[in-house]
Design a protein around this motif. Sequence first.
Motif, short mmCIF file in Angstrom:
data_model
loop_
_atom_site.label_atom_id
_atom_site.label_comp_id
_atom_site.label_asym_id
_atom_site.label_seq_id
_atom_site.Cartn_x
_atom_site.Cartn_y
_atom_site.Cartn_z
N PRO A 55 0.84 -1.22 0.00
CA PRO A 55 0.00 0.00 0.00
C PRO A 55 0.87 1.26 0.00
O PRO A 55 1.73 1.42 0.86
N GLY A 62 1.01 5.37 2.17
CA GLY A 62 -0.08 4.40 2.24
C GLY A 62 -0.59 4.14 3.64
O GLY A 62 -1.31 3.16 3.88
N GLN A 65 -4.38 3.40 4.24
CA GLN A 65 -5.03 2.37 3.43
C GLN A 65 -5.99 1.52 4.26
O GLN A 65 -7.10 1.19 3.83
#
Length: 346
Positions: A55, A62, A65
């Motif tokens: 991610p 990320g 996520q």
Amino acid sequence: MTAFFQGLGLPFEGAWLLSTIIGILVIALPLMLAVAMIIYADRKIWAAMALRRGPNVVGPFGLLQSFADGLKVFLQETIVPSAANKTLFLIAPIITFTVALMAWAVIPFGAGVLVSNINVGLLYILAISSLGVYGVVLSGWASNSKYPFYSAIRASAQMISYEVSIGFILITVVLWAGSFNMSAIVESQKGYYGFVNGNFVNPLLFPMAIMFLISAMAETARAPFDLTEAESELVAGYQTEYSSMAFALFWLGEYANVILMCGLNAILFWGGYLPPFDWAPLYLVPGIIWFLLKIAFFFFVFSWVKATVPRYRYDQLMRLGWKIFLPTSLLFVFLVSGFLMLTRYS
């Protein structure tokens, strides 16, 4: 904290209730946040092992996520199969998630830092963890579908099998510590050979530490023991018919159990909130920092194993539990108790 609220004029009952609720929230809310972040860490570790990115789009690096995934399942419709037992179908994921949170009530994050310092804390952990089987069995049975039911039976057999060997492993720790109290078990690990904190340096308990780590992976159905899913056979396992937040509760409960097992590894064999060495300057670091670092290490081991070790066959899983771990743990119960009778109790 109870005394603080009593000082504000509350009666003892009200002060105790308020302080207990605050203590529960102080542990439960960060734990749920940790579950979200630990899923992100899990995916990042797998990606690194496979030379992928993982991610990296939602939020910086990320990091958001898991929250985006949570929002997605929250906004989806909860679909209940027409032939399912609706009440049990919806209760099953609640049981799984709730039981995963209840076990943290007796986990010491530091000296005296826990919700309930009961004398039978380890027995409480055993009792609570065994209740998780009910959520799995109910989810498979209430779905009224053959594949989830088959997976639920297989999952319950797996969990019960490894709980037996875990029980004997815990007996060796209790015998050595002389107490079921979680804080007492941690304190009993102080000063091995004058400078090391942790049962892992004890020749009689080190094999139990390795067996407990492997059994914890089987108990939480982590790879290479994720036979409860086995996607090629069971179409994702006992939660196949679940969607939306019902599915998310299974997912959150699984990761909360994984973090719990990482914490138990640290508490039972690696000194818990104690620093790794019995050296005065290391005690300046708060115990909760040492404890969280040990949890992070064991979670990395869990993810490392999942990314690198192929899945066991079911007969291999059962043979390991019943023919290797069970007799070995029972043997070490006799060895530890015999050693203590000869030395500590004359």
